[in-house]
Design a protein around this motif. Structure first.
Motif, PDB file in Angstrom:
ATOM      1  N   ASN A  72     -41.587   8.175 -10.987  1.00 39.70           N
ATOM      2  CA  ASN A  72     -41.558   7.073 -11.035  1.00 39.70           C
ATOM      3  C   ASN A  72     -43.046   6.850 -11.194  1.00 39.70           C
ATOM      4  O   ASN A  72     -43.984   6.700 -10.063  1.00 39.70           O
ATOM      5  N   VAL A  73     -44.446   6.599 -12.271  1.00 42.18           N
ATOM      6  CA  VAL A  73     -45.383   6.304 -12.585  1.00 42.18           C
ATOM      7  C   VAL A  73     -45.002   4.875 -11.545  1.00 42.18           C
ATOM      8  O   VAL A  73     -47.046   5.059 -10.214  1.00 42.18           O
ATOM      9  N   SER A  74     -44.619   4.261 -11.479  1.00 43.65           N
ATOM     10  CA  SER A  74     -44.792   3.156 -10.677  1.00 43.65           C
ATOM     11  C   SER A  74     -44.426   3.091  -9.526  1.00 43.65           C
ATOM     12  O   SER A  74     -45.507   2.486  -8.059  1.00 43.65           O
ATOM     13  N   TYR A  75     -44.399   4.032  -8.523  1.00 45.34           N
ATOM     14  CA  TYR A  75     -44.040   4.779  -7.049  1.00 45.34           C
ATOM     15  C   TYR A  75     -45.598   4.981  -6.700  1.00 45.34           C
ATOM     16  O   TYR A  75     -46.180   4.239  -5.210  1.00 45.34           O
ATOM     17  N   ASP A  76     -46.568   6.079  -6.856  1.00 46.01           N
ATOM     18  CA  ASP A  76     -47.690   5.522  -7.017  1.00 46.01           C
ATOM     19  C   ASP A  76     -48.434   4.448  -7.347  1.00 46.01           C
ATOM     20  O   ASP A  76     -49.454   4.661  -6.405  1.00 46.01           O
ATOM     21  N   ILE A  77     -48.545   4.055  -8.274  1.00 42.06           N
ATOM     22  CA  ILE A  77     -49.314   2.632  -7.984  1.00 42.06           C
ATOM     23  C   ILE A  77     -48.404   1.713  -6.620  1.00 42.06           C
ATOM     24  O   ILE A  77     -49.901   1.257  -6.235  1.00 42.06           O
TER      25      ILE A  77
END
Length: 293
Positions: free
Chosen positions: A200-205
């Motif tokens: 998920n992109v939110s993991y990186d964020i």
């Protein structure tokens, strides 16, 4: 002489700079320079004066520019004219998206577009944001709607921003920080966290936000679905971060919700390849969306 060489020349003529033109075309500067040199050799005439900064066109180059612009305009018109005679499947627009578009009325946009272009057909499919970026790069999709990764500027995409929303902290009931006005991640560094999976992109964020706050999060559970993360917070397993739209869609009654002291955001965007081939229907659909969003 190749159409690609004409396109390269037009980019250099507009940018007046080889490096910037190469970046726009997503090719190396050496590849661009080689193609321009081949073009000049084929014509047996110098088109660009490379000794000036910014570079300048020679008189022959100025003449070539006018003709090249007319040629490319004719090529684009030819593409548009012939596309209307192609098979119906050529009018199919492939769209990929994440689940939960924050209230974006995509179905209304499709219906409105279809009244003007009744031949247009649509395929819709759901994937995670990182997968959508890959599918767009691989030309498996014409358009994609996704949460923008942190390095979105490095992708060869044309972007329409749909919305920006804050991530909020969701705490277990009766948590010691529940009455605070906001959550300072630095203070919460020893908390157990529930994060999305690394796909998920939110993991990186979230990982970047924790790094900026000066710590590596203690992730007790990875969970891709917002509803599942809310359930784990309800059980008291840990703290999570969640977008405003996800919190509106998945109710979290009784759980403390705090804004972050240093806000982090989810940017939902619609994208297509910058160098997508000309298409009457796809170009018109993109224009339609830009007017609506």
């Amino acid at each position: 002489m190749l159409l690609k060489q004409i396109q390269y020349f037009l980019a250099v003529a507009e940018c007046r700079h080889f490096t910037r033109a190469a970046e726009r075309l997503f090719v190396s500067q050496s590849a661009l320079s080689q193609q321009i040199t081949k073009l000049e050799n084929d014509l047996n005439i110098k088109l660009i004066n490379r000794d000036t900064h910014p570079i300048e066109l020679t008189p022959a180059g100025e003449d070539f520019l006018r003709d090249a612009e007319r040629i490319m305009a004719d090529v684009n018109r030819l593409h548009e004219s012939m596309e209307r005679w192609q098979q119906p499947q050529k009018h199919t627009i492939h769209i990929g998206m994440i689940t939960g578009l924050g209230g974006m009325p995509l179905s209304d946009y499709l219906a409105e577009f279809n009244t003007t272009y009744p031949e247009a057909r649509f395929t819709l499919e759901h994937h995670l944001s990182k997968e959508l970026c890959k599918m767009l790069l691989d030309e498996q999709l014409d358009f994609a709607i996704f949460a923008a990764p942190q390095n979105i500027d490095s992708y060869p995409f044309e972007i329409i921003e749909i919305q920006q929303e804050s991530f909020l902290a969701l705490l277990p009931k009766n948590h010691p920080l529940a009455d605070d006005k906001y959550l300072d991640l630095a203070i919460a560094k020893d908390e157990p966290f529930i994060f999305p999976t690394p796909e998920n992109v939110s993991y990186d964020i979230f990982c970047t936000a924790c790094k900026i706050a000066g710590f590596t999060p203690d992730i007790v559970s990875y969970c891709s679905g917002a509803a599942n993360r809310i359930d784990l917070v309800k059980s008291g397993l840990g703290v999570t971060l969640i977008s405003e739209s996800a919190l509106q869609y998945h109710k979290a009654e009784g759980l403390p919700v705090l804004p972050l002291k240093d806000p982090i955001y989810k940017h939902t965007v619609m994208a297509r390849l910058t160098d997508a081939p000309p298409s009457v229907y796809k170009d018109a659909f993109w224009k339609h969306l830009k007017e609506k969003i």
